[in-house]
Scaffold this active site. Sequence first.
Site, PDB file in Angstrom:
ATOM      1  N   ASP A 110       0.802  -1.229   0.000  1.00  0.00           N
ATOM      2  CA  ASP A 110       0.000   0.000   0.000  1.00  0.00           C
ATOM      3  C   ASP A 110       0.830   1.271   0.000  1.00  0.00           C
ATOM      4  O   ASP A 110       0.427   2.296   0.551  1.00  0.00           O
ATOM      5  CB  ASP A 110      -0.975   0.013   1.195  1.00  0.00           C
ATOM      6  CG  ASP A 110      -1.807  -1.246   1.241  1.00  0.00           C
ATOM      7  OD1 ASP A 110      -2.263  -1.658   0.167  1.00  0.00           O
ATOM      8  OD2 ASP A 110      -1.978  -1.813   2.327  1.00  0.00           O
TER       9      ASP A 110
ATOM     10  N   LYS B  94       2.670   1.472  -5.222  1.00  0.00           N
ATOM     11  CA  LYS B  94       3.340   0.809  -6.356  1.00  0.00           C
ATOM     12  C   LYS B  94       2.504   0.919  -7.623  1.00  0.00           C
ATOM     13  O   LYS B  94       3.039   1.066  -8.710  1.00  0.00           O
ATOM     14  CB  LYS B  94       3.514  -0.695  -6.084  1.00  0.00           C
ATOM     15  CG  LYS B  94       4.538  -1.044  -5.055  1.00  0.00           C
ATOM     16  CD  LYS B  94       4.632  -2.556  -4.883  1.00  0.00           C
ATOM     17  CE  LYS B  94       3.384  -3.208  -4.313  1.00  0.00           C
ATOM     18  NZ  LYS B  94       2.959  -2.735  -3.011  1.00  0.00           N
TER      19      LYS B  94
ATOM     20  N   GLY C 233      -4.293  -4.985  -3.887  1.00  0.00           N
ATOM     21  CA  GLY C 233      -5.227  -4.022  -4.451  1.00  0.00           C
ATOM     22  C   GLY C 233      -4.421  -2.821  -4.902  1.00  0.00           C
ATOM     23  O   GLY C 233      -3.894  -2.090  -4.084  1.00  0.00           O
ATOM     24  N   HIS C 234      -4.272  -2.656  -6.203  1.00  0.00           N
ATOM     25  CA  HIS C 234      -3.484  -1.532  -6.714  1.00  0.00           C
ATOM     26  C   HIS C 234      -4.419  -0.418  -7.175  1.00  0.00           C
ATOM     27  O   HIS C 234      -5.185  -0.595  -8.110  1.00  0.00           O
ATOM     28  CB  HIS C 234      -2.582  -2.002  -7.860  1.00  0.00           C
ATOM     29  CG  HIS C 234      -1.439  -2.846  -7.382  1.00  0.00           C
ATOM     30  ND1 HIS C 234      -0.530  -3.425  -8.216  1.00  0.00           N
ATOM     31  CD2 HIS C 234      -1.065  -3.185  -6.128  1.00  0.00           C
ATOM     32  CE1 HIS C 234       0.358  -4.097  -7.490  1.00  0.00           C
ATOM     33  NE2 HIS C 234       0.049  -3.968  -6.222  1.00  0.00           N
TER      34      HIS C 234
ATOM     35  N   GLN D 144       2.286  -6.501  -2.474  1.00  0.00           N
ATOM     36  CA  GLN D 144       2.654  -6.534  -1.041  1.00  0.00           C
ATOM     37  C   GLN D 144       3.981  -5.789  -0.823  1.00  0.00           C
ATOM     38  O   GLN D 144       4.236  -4.849  -1.551  1.00  0.00           O
ATOM     39  CB  GLN D 144       2.713  -7.981  -0.527  1.00  0.00           C
ATOM     40  CG  GLN D 144       1.334  -8.636  -0.406  1.00  0.00           C
ATOM     41  CD  GLN D 144       0.832  -9.238  -1.690  1.00  0.00           C
ATOM     42  OE1 GLN D 144       1.558  -9.930  -2.368  1.00  0.00           O
ATOM     43  NE2 GLN D 144      -0.402  -8.983  -2.029  1.00  0.00           N
TER      44      GLN D 144
HETATM   45  P1  IMP Z   1      -2.493 -12.807   2.720  1.00  0.00           P
HETATM   46  O1  IMP Z   1      -1.497 -12.348   1.712  1.00  0.00           O
HETATM   47  O2  IMP Z   1      -3.913 -12.571   2.329  1.00  0.00           O
HETATM   48  O3  IMP Z   1      -2.217 -14.221   3.164  1.00  0.00           O
HETATM   49  O4  IMP Z   1      -2.284 -11.917   4.047  1.00  0.00           O
HETATM   50  C1  IMP Z   1      -1.097 -11.973   4.819  1.00  0.00           C
HETATM   51  C2  IMP Z   1      -0.763 -10.598   5.377  1.00  0.00           C
HETATM   52  O5  IMP Z   1      -0.401  -9.730   4.317  1.00  0.00           O
HETATM   53  C3  IMP Z   1      -1.925  -9.898   6.093  1.00  0.00           C
HETATM   54  O6  IMP Z   1      -1.392  -9.109   7.143  1.00  0.00           O
HETATM   55  C4  IMP Z   1      -2.538  -9.019   4.998  1.00  0.00           C
HETATM   56  O7  IMP Z   1      -3.233  -7.909   5.514  1.00  0.00           O
HETATM   57  C5  IMP Z   1      -1.271  -8.589   4.285  1.00  0.00           C
HETATM   58  N1  IMP Z   1      -1.482  -8.243   2.868  1.00  0.00           N
HETATM   59  C6  IMP Z   1      -1.668  -9.113   1.831  1.00  0.00           C
HETATM   60  N2  IMP Z   1      -1.787  -8.442   0.688  1.00  0.00           N
HETATM   61  C7  IMP Z   1      -1.671  -7.139   0.988  1.00  0.00           C
HETATM   62  C8  IMP Z   1      -1.678  -5.953   0.188  1.00  0.00           C
HETATM   63  O8  IMP Z   1      -1.804  -5.970  -1.031  1.00  0.00           O
HETATM   64  N3  IMP Z   1      -1.521  -4.772   0.866  1.00  0.00           N
HETATM   65  C9  IMP Z   1      -1.336  -4.744   2.206  1.00  0.00           C
HETATM   66  N4  IMP Z   1      -1.316  -5.811   2.987  1.00  0.00           N
HETATM   67  C10 IMP Z   1      -1.471  -7.019   2.374  1.00  0.00           C
HETATM   68 MG    MG Z   2      -2.770  -2.151  -1.817  1.00  0.00          MG
END
Ligand code: IMP
Ligand code: MG
Length: 331
Positions: free
Chosen positions: A13, A16, A42-43, A175
């Site tokens: 977040d 990117k 989520g971009h 991420q």
């Molecule tokens: P998962 O990737 O859904 O397994 O989540 C694992 C951790 O990564 C959690 O703390 C999510 O909130 C975080 N996370 C996963 N994808 C994103 C992203 O795109 N932005 C921010 N946090 C993310």
């Molecule tokens: Mg995001």
Amino acid sequence: MIADVIVDLQFGDCGKGKVANDLCRNGNYTHVIRYNGGCNAGHTIYNDGKKFVTHHVPCGVFHGVKSIIGPGCALQPKLFFEELEELRIAGYDVDNLVKVAENTHIITDFHLKQDSEDEIIGTTKRGNGPAYRDKYARKGVRACEIPELVPYLIDLHDELYKNKEQVEILFEGAQGFGLDIDWGDYPFVTSSHCTVGGAILNGVPPRYIRDVWGVAKIYETYVGKKSHEGDDPDFAVIRDVGEEYGATTGRPRQINWLNWELVERAININGVNKIVFNKIDVLDEVGRWPLIQDGLIYEFESGEDLQFWITQNLETADVDQIMFSGNKDKI
Ligand code: IMP
Ligand code: MG
């Protein structure tokens, strides 16, 4: 072949999507490749004055550039097709531009169900962890096994190496470093590789890498189950001014000041040579400019002072360009 890689230096977040979209708008890329993660990402992208939140599809689609979901990703077909439809209606040529590597793994309904039961990590519940688990357990499902995906499938090797023209790739990461499976705050991490190493795994060897763009925010946010927010009444203000609510899940993001050690580690491990610090405008609006170093909070008088400190502290790193941005649409 030339490849530029975008990595996030914090917990995702950091903007990117915006950086990728701006580089793509002004560059000569032939391909944009998503190299890790899936619909947990989520971009948020502002293009031609319209807001889009993409989960799977790389930003090349907004600029007529081939947009590939690489084998380092995990793909949820239903969400992928919904996203294609939304972009198709908005007038983008998804059917010619969007491709999926045939060896990309699939997020199944079973994975979604299992992830929906998570109570420890605070995942996005999009099935990513179980899909990567099954990939490495060698019992996963791959894109080449899903008939509906056939029109979109490519052999990424042939796409990149049997191409007659010069290939110029922008790798769009998802991420961030603090969520990386190896370098993040385990177990509060995601299940994919969020560093430059993750990009290379998608079939482009290191010698073709030109620039590594590190993207950070001028403060820090994190979403998930661990307690991360610092103790300052202005964090609630930053959350509102900065619209710090998850683009995928709508969850409020925990806020903290910029953690310099994390940024330094991420720069080193990724070999970052260009950096963008986003959301400068948010701290300006709140009127606070602190950062954390060695567990201590240092408060600066102005945005210029903070930026000066950052610039000076990056002199020893191999960084040749440092940018501070307060714009949603451009770097
Ligand atoms: P998962 O990737 O859904 O397994 O989540 C694992 C951790 O990564 C959690 O703390 C999510 O909130 C975080 N996370 C996963 N994808 C994103 C992203 O795109 N932005 C921010 N946090 C993310
Ligand atoms: Mg995001």
